[in-house]
Scaffold this active site. Structure first.
Site, PDB file in Angstrom:
ATOM      1  N   HIS A 109      72.006  68.500  18.984  1.00  0.00           N
ATOM      2  CA  HIS A 109      71.352  68.343  19.186  1.00  0.00           C
ATOM      3  C   HIS A 109      70.654  67.765  18.816  1.00  0.00           C
ATOM      4  CE1 HIS A 109      70.366  65.774  22.680  1.00  0.00           C
ATOM      5  NE2 HIS A 109      69.084  67.187  22.666  1.00  0.00           N
ATOM      6  N   TYR A 148      67.125  65.257  16.746  1.00  0.00           N
ATOM      7  CA  TYR A 148      66.675  64.037  17.118  1.00  0.00           C
ATOM      8  C   TYR A 148      66.512  63.438  15.408  1.00  0.00           C
ATOM      9  CZ  TYR A 148      66.192  64.894  21.682  1.00  0.00           C
ATOM     10  OH  TYR A 148      66.696  65.288  23.434  1.00  0.00           O
ATOM     11  N   ASP A 192      72.348  57.192  27.191  1.00  0.00           N
ATOM     12  CA  ASP A 192      72.258  58.233  26.212  1.00  0.00           C
ATOM     13  C   ASP A 192      74.680  58.129  27.149  1.00  0.00           C
ATOM     14  OD1 ASP A 192      73.420  60.918  27.026  1.00  0.00           O
ATOM     15  OD2 ASP A 192      72.116  61.832  28.444  1.00  0.00           O
ATOM     16  N   GLN A 237      77.947  60.813  20.881  1.00  0.00           N
ATOM     17  CA  GLN A 237      77.139  60.794  22.149  1.00  0.00           C
ATOM     18  C   GLN A 237      75.871  60.164  21.830  1.00  0.00           C
ATOM     19  OE1 GLN A 237      78.081  61.750  25.181  1.00  0.00           O
ATOM     20  NE2 GLN A 237      75.964  60.672  26.566  1.00  0.00           N
ATOM     21  N   GLU A 243      75.685  62.423  18.228  1.00  0.00           N
ATOM     22  CA  GLU A 243      76.275  63.315  18.626  1.00  0.00           C
ATOM     23  C   GLU A 243      78.079  63.978  18.912  1.00  0.00           C
ATOM     24  OE1 GLU A 243      74.837  64.753  22.192  1.00  0.00           O
ATOM     25  OE2 GLU A 243      72.113  64.954  21.902  1.00  0.00           O
TER      26      GLU A 243
END
Length: 181
Positions: free
Chosen positions: A17, A19, A84, A116, A144
């Site tokens: 995850h 960023y 999302d 994702q 992801e």
């Protein structure tokens, strides 16, 4: 990523995850980042953010990143605060992200069946970032690689359950380059 099912069949779908903001962590939002996602299908969610079990086309929707365009260019057409959603991957090339201000380009390759795409849709500022920075909504994006969310509840999705004694593994490779600005 690896995991082992020691004594029982085990559902496993690991995802990182991280960023990303190719302009730098304190450069503002990622809405002007150009994204291309090599997928024509998504696994939509219901109003409670639960996977529906359907697989739908992105063509003609705000989720269509088959041709590169900026993150913010279609976001107002979404029924929420940003992206999302899980994309159904076919092949190892998942996505490319480009920042025209820095010339930095990032590509994701993976053997996972899904990815994702998340655009840091925080409802409020997040304090405690690098160097004490406070991050606002859309300060970064995530790519992801993963199994399909809700796969244990939807037999039409690729199984993420590994038998006892077997090993789960999925690979991802992020590569970075500079494109002429």
């Amino acid at each position: 990523m690896r995991a082992e099912a020691l004594t029982k069949a085990t559902p496993v779908s690991l995802a990182q995850h991280t960023y990303w903001n190719l302009g730098g962590h304190n450069s503002g939002n990622i809405l002007s980042h150009e994204v291309q996602i090599f997928s024509s299908r998504i696994t939509p969610k219901d109003e409670n953010n639960i996977p529906t079990g359907r697989i739908e086309s992105v063509v003609g929707t705000p989720y269509d990143f088959l041709q590169p365009h900026t993150v913010g260019s279609q976001m107002s057409k979404l029924n929420n605060s940003g992206y999302d959603i899980n994309y159904v991957l076919k092949g190892n090339r998942a996505a490319v992200v480009y920042n025209s201000n820095t010339g930095i380009m990032m590509e994701l390759l993976t053997d996972a069946p899904g990815m994702q795409f998340y655009t840091a849709n925080f409802g409020r500022a997040v304090k405690g970032g690098k160097g004490g920075i406070t991050y606002q909504a859309h300060a970064g994006l995530c790519l992801e690689s993963q199994g399909f969310p809700g796969s244990v509840n939807h037999p039409n999705f690729p199984s993420q359950t590994i038998p006892s004694g077997d090993t789960y593994r999925h690979d991802m490779l992020f590569t970075f380059s500079i494109k002429s600005v």
